[in-house]
Design an enzyme around this catalytic site. Structure first.
Site, PDB file in Angstrom:
ATOM      1  N   LYS A 247       0.847  -1.191   0.000  1.00 61.26           N
ATOM      2  CA  LYS A 247       0.000   0.000   0.000  1.00 61.26           C
ATOM      3  C   LYS A 247       0.884   1.243   0.000  1.00 61.26           C
ATOM      4  O   LYS A 247       1.858   1.327   0.745  1.00 61.26           O
ATOM      5  CB  LYS A 247      -0.890  -0.029   1.242  1.00 61.26           C
ATOM      6  CG  LYS A 247      -2.085   0.903   1.190  1.00 61.26           C
ATOM      7  CD  LYS A 247      -3.001   0.614   2.365  1.00 61.26           C
ATOM      8  CE  LYS A 247      -4.264   1.462   2.303  1.00 61.26           C
ATOM      9  NZ  LYS A 247      -5.167   1.181   3.426  1.00 61.26           N
ATOM     10  N   GLU A 332     -19.062  -5.336  10.554  1.00 60.79           N
ATOM     11  CA  GLU A 332     -19.939  -4.562  11.433  1.00 60.79           C
ATOM     12  C   GLU A 332     -21.008  -5.426  12.102  1.00 60.79           C
ATOM     13  O   GLU A 332     -21.377  -5.182  13.258  1.00 60.79           O
ATOM     14  CB  GLU A 332     -20.601  -3.423  10.643  1.00 60.79           C
ATOM     15  CG  GLU A 332     -19.660  -2.328  10.201  1.00 60.79           C
ATOM     16  CD  GLU A 332     -18.918  -2.631   8.913  1.00 60.79           C
ATOM     17  OE1 GLU A 332     -18.110  -1.782   8.486  1.00 60.79           O
ATOM     18  OE2 GLU A 332     -19.150  -3.724   8.316  1.00 60.79           O
ATOM     19  N   ARG A 360     -25.136  -1.536   7.678  1.00 59.17           N
ATOM     20  CA  ARG A 360     -24.818  -2.950   7.469  1.00 59.17           C
ATOM     21  C   ARG A 360     -25.194  -3.823   8.660  1.00 59.17           C
ATOM     22  O   ARG A 360     -25.137  -5.045   8.570  1.00 59.17           O
ATOM     23  CB  ARG A 360     -23.313  -3.082   7.199  1.00 59.17           C
ATOM     24  CG  ARG A 360     -22.871  -2.371   5.934  1.00 59.17           C
ATOM     25  CD  ARG A 360     -21.359  -2.157   5.905  1.00 59.17           C
ATOM     26  NE  ARG A 360     -20.625  -3.382   5.837  1.00 59.17           N
ATOM     27  CZ  ARG A 360     -20.115  -3.906   4.724  1.00 59.17           C
ATOM     28  NH1 ARG A 360     -20.294  -3.289   3.573  1.00 59.17           N
ATOM     29  NH2 ARG A 360     -19.429  -5.012   4.748  1.00 59.17           N
TER      30      ARG A 360
END
Length: 606
Positions: A247, A332, A360
């Site tokens: 990344k 979640e 969610r």
């Protein structure tokens, strides 16, 4: 910048025509382009720097849009946009009317899925592959690009379970960089680490589920990724291509940033990676500091995060109380039900989410927390209009969704003083769930109350005038509501501005207060349908209060990206617009003095 490579690539076909030896230079040009454009506009820099070679390889092997490429999540799609003819639009990245920060169907036929919530790409791919088989279009290949962080979400494994069983030839490109925002957690992260290190003996998890496995592949070696993808495309079965990437690749401030502040950035100096201008104290930081202060005297307080420890303000808390912060990954639903278990066990969990990601886990909030009357506090960062990230990230549904949950109490602080106060009250609630919502960005100055009446803060009361209008402000919209009251006073209209503090369920005292006015308006930065105004109207109806109630808020629509103030202005949530709405709705009696809207003069807000 030389136009000989990047300037020549106006679509996937031109990319395929480049010679293999030209591709490393193209990757370098793309990185320079990304750093220049994203540092100037803000956006997701680190994820896109990490997928440059991977995306080049994908578009050389597969034939988008005939072949379907689905990105999970879409914040890693900037390179895809560059390679599909949208280079010139990057000067408008995330600006109103400009290039979206996520895939957007109306932008390009290459953007199939407007995907910005994690762990969904494999389910889309399963459906697309099934549709292709049923419609006789099996020649159209399906590719899902998913990060290792997204594999911590349960929905990804529901899809893996079905893809592996059905044997549909979906190519799953696993972009493994060891992170989402924070380092990837859990057993899946350990399994991938073993694969990367060659320490695994026997079938791996993907093979056990019915996938072929190719890798690990150096995700920054274009030729290696191309070869693996061509092999995968030739297999008549689901296959995982495991690509290991870094990344922030190629940009020193991102490569050296262990806290991953380069995942999503504002406007920064590309040379240093630092913000170009200072900012005021933010809501997120104020929350984190107060939670840490309370937790020092409350050993029962624990915090949960869904792979976003830094963005939701828990970095200080986690340094001080490392055993009391639980990062569950991008999961979640699990976070909420795990919090229910923590509460059953005698703790008071604080579930810290962006408001958009609350969507969610509504079933778990309803059936696992509220049904049991458990003391779980939800802290919803970036509530209301968030701005440049667009329709999937506006936190505008939380009030409507939570308003349907029995036993749920929702607070919306107008300033950081009230944030601390209301967080303390939430953590002192022993018999049911609570939620605290606040917006993205810097917090304004304190707005003191004139008085408190039955839990309501009276912020403004016009004296020696009729009680014409009751303005019920939600959270930070107290400031424009107060300014609107000043404008209306100049027009001869008496106004009371009240901040309920706890906005849902509606305080019964509001019905009594509304009965003393000729008109009541709620001002909220959530959808009007099912929001605070709707609840207030129902309360007044049940109490036989005849005062008309109107809701000023957001429409039941998906709002595009842009700056938060402009979006609020577009939907009538500025002081001037609020005042004009009051004038338009005010049912003047013969003796009332109601000048026309143009007589209201705009002044500096409080």
């Amino acid at each position: 910048m030389s136009p000989t490579l990047l300037g020549r690539v106006t679509g996937p076909q031109e990319l395929k025509e480049l010679r293999p030896e030209e591709l490393p230079a193209l990757a370098g040009e793309i990185r320079e382009f990304l750093i220049d454009k994203v540092c100037a506009a803000g956006g997701h820099l680190g994820p896109n720097l990490g997928v440059v070679e991977l995306t080049i390889a994908l578009h050389r092997v597969f034939d988008s849009p005939a072949d379907r490429i689905v990105f999970d999540t879409g914040h890693q799609s900037y390179v895809h946009k560059i390679l599909t003819g949208r280079q010139s639009a990057f000067s408008t990245l995330r600006a109103a009317g400009g290039l979206a920060g996520y895939p957007q169907r109306e932008e390009s036929p290459h953007d199939l899925v407007e995907n910005s919530h994690a762990s969904t790409a494999l389910s889309y791919a399963d459906g697309l592959a099934t549709a292709g088989r049923l419609l006789g279009e099996e020649h159209r290949r399906v590719v899902a690009v998913i990060g290792d962080g997204a594999l911590t979400g349960g929905m990804a494994w529901e899809a893996m379970n079905n893809l592996g069983r059905a044997g549909r030839p979906v190519v799953v490109v696993l972009n493994d960089n060891g992170r989402s925002y924070d380092p990837t957690v859990g057993a899946v992260a350990g399994h991938l680490a073993a694969l990367r290190g060659g320490r695994l003996r026997g079938p791996n998890l993907f093979e056990t589920l019915g996938f072929a496995y190719l890798g690990p592949v150096d995700g920054h070696d274009i030729a290696a990724v191309e070869l693996a993808c061509r092999l995968a495309a030739g297999l008549d079965q689901p296959v995982v291509v495991h690509c290991v990437t870094e990344k922030g690749r190629g940009y020193a401030p991102a490569e050296n940033d262990k806290a991953d502040r380069m995942h999503g950035i504002g406007v920064i100096d590309p040379g240093t990676g630092r913000p170009r201008a200072g900012s005021s104290r933010g809501w997120t930081g104020a929350f984190g500091e107060e939670l840490e202060r309370i937790a020092a005297g409350r050993p029962d307080v624990v915090a949960l995060t869904a792979a976003m420890r830094q963005p939701v303000g828990l970095h200080g808390f986690s340094r001080r109380f490392p055993d009391r912060v639980l990062d569950v990954g991008i999961a979640e639903q699990h976070a909420v039900t795990s919090a229910a278990g923590l509460a059953m066990g005698g703790l008071h969990p604080v579930v810290c989410l962006y408001a958009t990601f609350l969507n969610r886990a509504v079933d778990q909030i309803m059936m696992d927390v509220a049904l049991h009357g458990l003391p779980v506090t939800f802290v919803l960062d970036r509530a209301g209009v968030t701005g440049p990230d667009g329709p999937s990230h506006h936190g505008m549904w939380d009030l409507a969704l939570l308003g349907a949950v029995p036993r749920m109490r929702v607070a919306s602080p107008r300033d950081t003083v009230r944030l601390a106060e209301l967080l303390g009250e939430a953590l002192d609630t022993p018999d049911g769930p609570t939620a605290l919502r606040f917006p993205k960005g810097g917090a304004g100055p304190e707005i003191p109350a004139l008085t408190r009446m039955e839990g309501l803060d009276i912020l403004h009361r016009t004296r020696s005038r009729p009680l014409d209008v009751l303005l019920v402000s939600t959270g930070v919209l107290a400031a424009p509501a107060l300014h609107a009251a000043e404008l209306l006073a100049e027009a001869g209209i008496g106004v009371t501005v009240v901040d309920p503090r706890w906005v849902l369920p509606v305080n019964p005292a509001l019905a009594h207060l509304a009965s003393r006015h000729r008109l009541a308006l709620s001002v909220e930065d959530g959808v009007r349908a099912g929001g605070v105004g709707s609840a207030l109207a129902q309360l007044c109806s049940d109490a036989r209060v005849r005062t008309p109630v109107h809701a000023l808020g957001l429409p039941r629509e998906f709002l595009s990206h842009g700056e938060r103030p402009a979006i609020l202005a577009e939907h009538g949530l500025t002081a001037q617009s609020i005042a004009e709405s009051v004038l338009a709705l005010h049912d003047a009696e013969p003796t009332a003095h109601t000048p026309a809207a143009p007589l209201i003069r705009e002044r500096t807000p409080r």
